[in-house]
Design an enzyme around this catalytic site. Structure first.
Site, PDB file in Angstrom:
ATOM      1  N   ASP A 165     -35.809  73.709  89.210  1.00 11.59           N
ATOM      2  CA  ASP A 165     -35.091  72.496  89.446  1.00 11.59           C
ATOM      3  C   ASP A 165     -33.655  72.555  88.689  1.00 11.59           C
ATOM      4  OD1 ASP A 165     -34.179  69.829  89.462  1.00 11.59           O
ATOM      5  OD2 ASP A 165     -35.562  68.982  87.988  1.00 11.59           O
ATOM      6  N   ASP A 201     -28.371  69.613  93.760  1.00 12.91           N
ATOM      7  CA  ASP A 201     -29.682  69.457  93.011  1.00 12.91           C
ATOM      8  C   ASP A 201     -30.745  70.298  93.920  1.00 12.91           C
ATOM      9  OD1 ASP A 201     -31.715  69.202  91.437  1.00 12.91           O
ATOM     10  OD2 ASP A 201     -31.273  66.958  90.892  1.00 12.91           O
ATOM     11  N   TYR A 207     -21.761  59.837  85.801  1.00 12.60           N
ATOM     12  CA  TYR A 207     -21.406  59.201  87.021  1.00 12.60           C
ATOM     13  C   TYR A 207     -20.615  58.125  86.963  1.00 12.60           C
ATOM     14  CZ  TYR A 207     -25.782  61.988  87.079  1.00 12.60           C
ATOM     15  OH  TYR A 207     -26.762  63.122  86.809  1.00 12.60           O
ATOM     16  N   GLU A 240     -27.915  71.053  85.469  1.00 14.27           N
ATOM     17  CA  GLU A 240     -29.413  71.141  85.128  1.00 14.27           C
ATOM     18  C   GLU A 240     -29.791  72.487  85.077  1.00 14.27           C
ATOM     19  OE1 GLU A 240     -31.727  69.276  88.169  1.00 14.27           O
ATOM     20  OE2 GLU A 240     -33.390  69.098  86.684  1.00 14.27           O
ATOM     21  N   GLU A 291     -31.006  68.306  81.561  1.00 13.64           N
ATOM     22  CA  GLU A 291     -29.859  68.018  82.768  1.00 13.64           C
ATOM     23  C   GLU A 291     -28.917  66.558  82.711  1.00 13.64           C
ATOM     24  OE1 GLU A 291     -32.182  65.932  86.264  1.00 13.64           O
ATOM     25  OE2 GLU A 291     -34.150  66.604  85.062  1.00 13.64           O
ATOM     26  N   HIS A 298     -30.404  59.792  94.015  1.00 10.49           N
ATOM     27  CA  HIS A 298     -31.017  60.456  94.680  1.00 10.49           C
ATOM     28  C   HIS A 298     -30.690  60.534  96.384  1.00 10.49           C
ATOM     29  CE1 HIS A 298     -34.779  59.062  92.118  1.00 10.49           C
ATOM     30  NE2 HIS A 298     -33.991  60.232  91.709  1.00 10.49           N
ATOM     31  N   HIS A 337     -37.576  66.750  81.997  1.00  6.28           N
ATOM     32  CA  HIS A 337     -38.840  66.403  82.227  1.00  6.28           C
ATOM     33  C   HIS A 337     -39.530  67.822  82.083  1.00  6.28           C
ATOM     34  CE1 HIS A 337     -37.701  67.774  86.198  1.00  6.28           C
ATOM     35  NE2 HIS A 337     -36.901  67.036  86.077  1.00  6.28           N
ATOM     36  N   HIS A 361     -29.915  58.181  83.369  1.00  2.66           N
ATOM     37  CA  HIS A 361     -31.448  58.746  83.607  1.00  2.66           C
ATOM     38  C   HIS A 361     -31.580  59.496  82.355  1.00  2.66           C
ATOM     39  CE1 HIS A 361     -29.392  62.822  84.426  1.00  2.66           C
ATOM     40  NE2 HIS A 361     -28.561  62.229  85.293  1.00  2.66           N
ATOM     41  N   ASP A 375     -47.792  61.925 116.152  1.00  2.31           N
ATOM     42  CA  ASP A 375     -48.754  63.005 115.850  1.00  2.31           C
ATOM     43  C   ASP A 375     -48.135  64.155 115.125  1.00  2.31           C
ATOM     44  OD1 ASP A 375     -47.637  63.703 117.948  1.00  2.31           O
ATOM     45  OD2 ASP A 375     -49.581  64.141 119.196  1.00  2.31           O
ATOM     46  N   HIS A 402     -41.676  67.168  88.583  1.00  2.00           N
ATOM     47  CA  HIS A 402     -41.675  66.347  87.492  1.00  2.00           C
ATOM     48  C   HIS A 402     -43.275  66.602  87.271  1.00  2.00           C
ATOM     49  CE1 HIS A 402     -38.478  63.365  89.169  1.00  2.00           C
ATOM     50  NE2 HIS A 402     -38.009  64.402  88.679  1.00  2.00           N
ATOM     51  N   ARG A 440     -23.494  66.589  87.222  1.00  2.28           N
ATOM     52  CA  ARG A 440     -24.754  66.977  86.480  1.00  2.28           C
ATOM     53  C   ARG A 440     -25.080  68.578  86.287  1.00  2.28           C
ATOM     54  NH1 ARG A 440     -28.077  63.789  89.165  1.00  2.28           N
ATOM     55  NH2 ARG A 440     -29.095  65.360  90.795  1.00  2.28           N
TER      56      ARG A 440
HETATM   57  N1  GLY Z   1     -34.398  67.305  91.054  1.00  2.00           N
HETATM   58  C1  GLY Z   1     -35.333  66.075  90.470  1.00  2.00           C
HETATM   59  C2  GLY Z   1     -34.637  66.019  89.108  1.00  2.00           C
HETATM   60  O1  GLY Z   1     -33.948  66.642  88.777  1.00  2.00           O
HETATM   61  O2  GLY Z   1     -35.294  65.353  88.176  1.00  2.00           O
HETATM   62 MN    MN Z   2     -34.707  67.689  87.162  1.00  2.00          MN
HETATM   63 MN    MN Z   3     -32.842  68.198  89.615  1.00  2.00          MN
END
Ligand code: GLY
Ligand code: MN
Ligand code: MN
Length: 436
Positions: A265, A254, A382, A402, A378, A237, A348, A344, A34, A355, A400
């Protein structure tokens, strides 16, 4: 913010083109048993109304005497003792500009009357079974009225199509919130670089980030923070954030602060020991070159897709130079062989949601960027720790980079405005921020 929201509502009512619209907020989500998560208001509700309490419905009735109707939790002394203060129906009208306001519990009963005269309804069907039950039930209950010649919605349009279009170009207040989020986020990444000493744990870095977000008055992280040390950086992720940071490895972070419900982001990747090794430096330099090439495409009039194509061109060429791929550059790109190391997209839309709402394609083509759009840029690279085809020195490296970029007007030169430019990014700046 009331005036800006009132202007958005006027535009929304106009763009509904005679259709009614019903936008419902959420309720407290259960964490376990709960225990509830802290409530985070629905982005479309925030955008159009500014209402921050759960269990809310905003009804838009273009052309009527009462075009903006809110259903909210009413004041209730006993409930408020447990769950916090409510603005009530009074607050909905006085502070939020509703033409009419009712208790949320009356939504199902009042909808059939309030929807009369509207043939079309914008509503986010399929998102929540309970909401669908209320809305479709209300329409079904009005069947009798339909038979008697009363006009009721018989055509449904998904409400997100229109709000997404409107949310794509940010107005003055939205940009102020995004700039603030970006600023806090830059500070948090510097705090992370300082905190991530050899032997500390990923969660300690996350704690430094969270503290920076909250101390600056933000609502916390706009999405779950990723702190990936060493090969964890290759798990896109990765959010467990529980391993030790080892000297000689990289750490990928990130993380983005949310401020006024708008999120930044940002990703930075830095050396735990304070200095990039030669192999790490090679990969980082390549990703940075790809990112700068992509940012150069973040200009009004350019297709969204150009940013990705620019990043892929630089990264694929670099993959050949680093010994990761072998073959003709153009063929490797056409055959998407780069996806083994760059799997990827390059960015975005960014705003109330990380997103953010908005289509990336219009008709058959990529959407053209315009002033007021905010995008992330970004690229990454990898190399899995167990990739036996990769040169040994590169295995387990994940990088990465970004940033968040505002598209500016052509009349002002159209140069990309990197909202997160205060965050260290060049090798020299990152090593300075990581000095041990
Ligand atoms: N942090 C999520 C992305 O970079 O899309
Ligand atoms: Mn992003
Ligand atoms: Mn990100």
């Amino acid at each position: 913010m009331v005036d800006r929201r009132s202007a958005r509502r006027t535009r929304y009512l106009d763009r509904l083109d005679g259709a009614a619209a019903l936008i419902l907020g959420g309720t407290h989500a259960i964490r376990n048993s709960d225990s509830e998560y802290r409530y985070r208001p629905h982005s479309d509700v925030v955008y159009l109304t500014g209402w921050e309490e759960p269990e809310v419905a905003a009804l838009f009735r273009p052309g009527s005497d009462h075009p903006f109707v809110l259903f909210v939790l009413p004041k209730d002394k006993e409930r408020e003792t447990w769950t916090g203060r409510r603005s009530g129906v009074e607050g909905a009208q006085e502070a939020h500009g509703a033409d009419l306001a009712f208790p949320y519990s009356e939504l199902a009963a009042r909808l059939p009357v309030l929807l009369q005269g509207y043939e079309r309804l914008h509503y986010a069907y399929g998102d929540c079974a309970e909401h669908d039950r209320i809305v479709f039930g209300a329409i079904a209950n009005a069947r009798g009225a339909l038979r008697n010649g009363v006009c009721m919605p018989t055509k449904l349009e998904h409400s997100r199509m229109l709000t997404a279009e409107m949310r794509l170009c940010k107005d003055h207040d939205e940009l102020a919130a995004l700039r603030r989020a970006a600023h806090i986020t830059a500070d948090a990444h510097v705090a992370a670089m300082r905190a991530g000493l050899p032997g500390t744990f990923e969660y300690e870095v996350e704690a430094a980030i969270d503290a920076t977000f909250r101390r600056a008055g933000g609502t916390g992280a706009g999405y779950t923070t990723i702190v990936g040390g060493g090969p964890n950086a290759c798990v896109l992720h990765y959010v467990q954030n529980r391993d030790r940071l080892e000297s000689g490895s990289l750490c990928l972070v990130d993380a983005g602060a949310e401020f006024d419900w708008y999120t930044a982001d940002v990703t930075r990747t830095w050396p735990v020991s304070g200095r990039f090794s030669s192999a790490q430096r090679d990969v980082y330099t390549l990703v940075l070159e790809a990112q700068l090439a992509a940012i150069a495409c973040a200009r009004p009039g350019r297709p969204f897709r150009d940013m990705h194509d620019a990043a892929v061109a630089v990264l694929t060429r670099g993959m050949i130079e680093l010994g990761l791929l072998d073959g003709d550059l153009d063929e490797l790109i056409v055959e998407e062989r780069y996806r083994k190391y760059y799997m990827h997209g390059t960015g975005h839309w960014l705003g109330l949601d990380v997103h953010d709402a908005g289509a990336y394609h219009v008709g058959l083509g990529s959407r053209v960027l315009q002033a007021g759009h905010v995008v992330t840029v970004e690229p990454g690279l990898y190399i899995a720790p167990d990739d036996e085809e990769a040169p040994e020195a590169l295995r387990g490296i994940g990088v990465r980079i970004e940033d968040d970029v505002l598209i500016t007007p052509e009349s002002l030169g159209g140069a990309p405005d990197v909202l997160t430019s205060a965050c260290p990014k060049s090798i020299a700046h990152v090593e300075a921020a990581c000095a041990r």
